[in-house]
Motif scaffolding. Sequence first.
Motif, short mmCIF file in Angstrom:
data_model
loop_
_atom_site.label_atom_id
_atom_site.label_comp_id
_atom_site.label_asym_id
_atom_site.label_seq_id
_atom_site.Cartn_x
_atom_site.Cartn_y
_atom_site.Cartn_z
N ASP A 1 0.66 -1.80 0.04
CA ASP A 1 0.26 -0.15 -0.03
C ASP A 1 0.64 1.39 0.47
OD1 ASP A 1 -1.59 -2.51 1.52
OD2 ASP A 1 -3.43 -1.09 0.93
N HIS B 1 0.35 3.32 -2.06
CA HIS B 1 -0.80 4.85 -2.83
C HIS B 1 0.19 5.52 -3.28
CE1 HIS B 1 -4.25 2.89 -1.66
NE2 HIS B 1 -3.63 2.20 -0.70
N ASP C 1 -1.80 -2.13 -4.34
CA ASP C 1 -1.85 -0.28 -4.51
C ASP C 1 -0.01 0.50 -4.08
OD1 ASP C 1 -4.75 -1.39 -3.75
OD2 ASP C 1 -5.29 -0.70 -1.85
N HIS D 1 -6.58 -0.80 -5.98
CA HIS D 1 -6.78 0.73 -6.34
C HIS D 1 -5.72 0.45 -7.62
CE1 HIS D 1 -8.00 3.16 -3.33
NE2 HIS D 1 -7.74 1.92 -2.66
N HIS E 1 -3.37 -3.99 2.14
CA HIS E 1 -4.88 -3.95 1.86
C HIS E 1 -5.27 -3.06 2.87
CE1 HIS E 1 -8.40 -2.60 0.01
NE2 HIS E 1 -9.68 -3.90 1.43
N HIS F 1 -4.16 -1.65 5.61
CA HIS F 1 -2.81 -0.70 6.06
C HIS F 1 -3.43 -0.40 7.47
CE1 HIS F 1 -3.77 2.46 2.57
NE2 HIS F 1 -3.99 1.59 2.40
FE FE2 Z 1 -4.64 -0.14 0.58
#
Ligand code: FE2
Length: 252
Positions: free
Chosen positions: A8, A10, A42, A73, A178, A180
């Motif tokens: 993640d 991002h 992600d 994402h 996923h 976090h």
């Molecule tokens: Fe995420």
Amino acid sequence: MRIAHISDIHCHHGSDFNPKMFTKATNMLNNYESDLVFITGDLTTMGLLHEYEMAKQKIEEIKGEKVIVPGNHDERNLGFKLFPEFFGKPDFIKTYPQFNLVGLASSEPDKDDGHLGRGRHALIEKGIAKNDKLTIIGFHHHVIPIPNSGRETNIIEDAGETLDILLRNKVPLVLMGHRHVPYAVQIHKTLLVNAGTFSCTRTRAHFGNTFNIIDIQEKNINIRVVNVAEETEHQLISFDLEQQCYHNALYD
Ligand SMILES: [Fe+2]
Ligand SMILES: [Fe+2]
């Protein structure tokens, strides 16, 4: 062998990505000199081309071999077509001296839900069939609900079948992201491990940005969580492969 398990990231040109935290986390991560960096999805926020370009550039700052599966994402806005161009096959089996790593795309275009399906279940079983080594399975979504991550909405929809395959085959280690938040629990003879978010601004309560360091020895798997802002680490879980017993810092 040492695996750095991160998730993640991002990458995003809006508020989702924290560039200072990414740089700090990367410097800390590089000091661990891991043999492999496994990224459980992600990498982007909207799956857009410029986010993929940014993610590619950013993760070049992370030293060592990187192995990557997509997250929900990354599949948005046709991002699922970009993922193979930038990061290779989303489903794979890779062989290392101590283990086989099965990576799976648990995401579907424009949906936050996770799903593996029979084709990927078959790939898990193919990885397990190479039974000369440990089998490690990795995908983005979680296979059981994760505490401290809000109401359950995105667990993989075939979690029951997936868990059954993992537990029946005594898969020692499953790596996910996923939610976090970092988490680990043992069910039967399987460790289920989630990495928190490496550099997303959407952290939960005081969990902050974190990554996991996994040391695999002949008879033991030891997992630490590193908190980036606090510059601290603590043991998450350790697993004795011979005795099939474990110490879980969250519950012991
Ligand atoms: Fe995420
Ligand atoms: Fe996600």
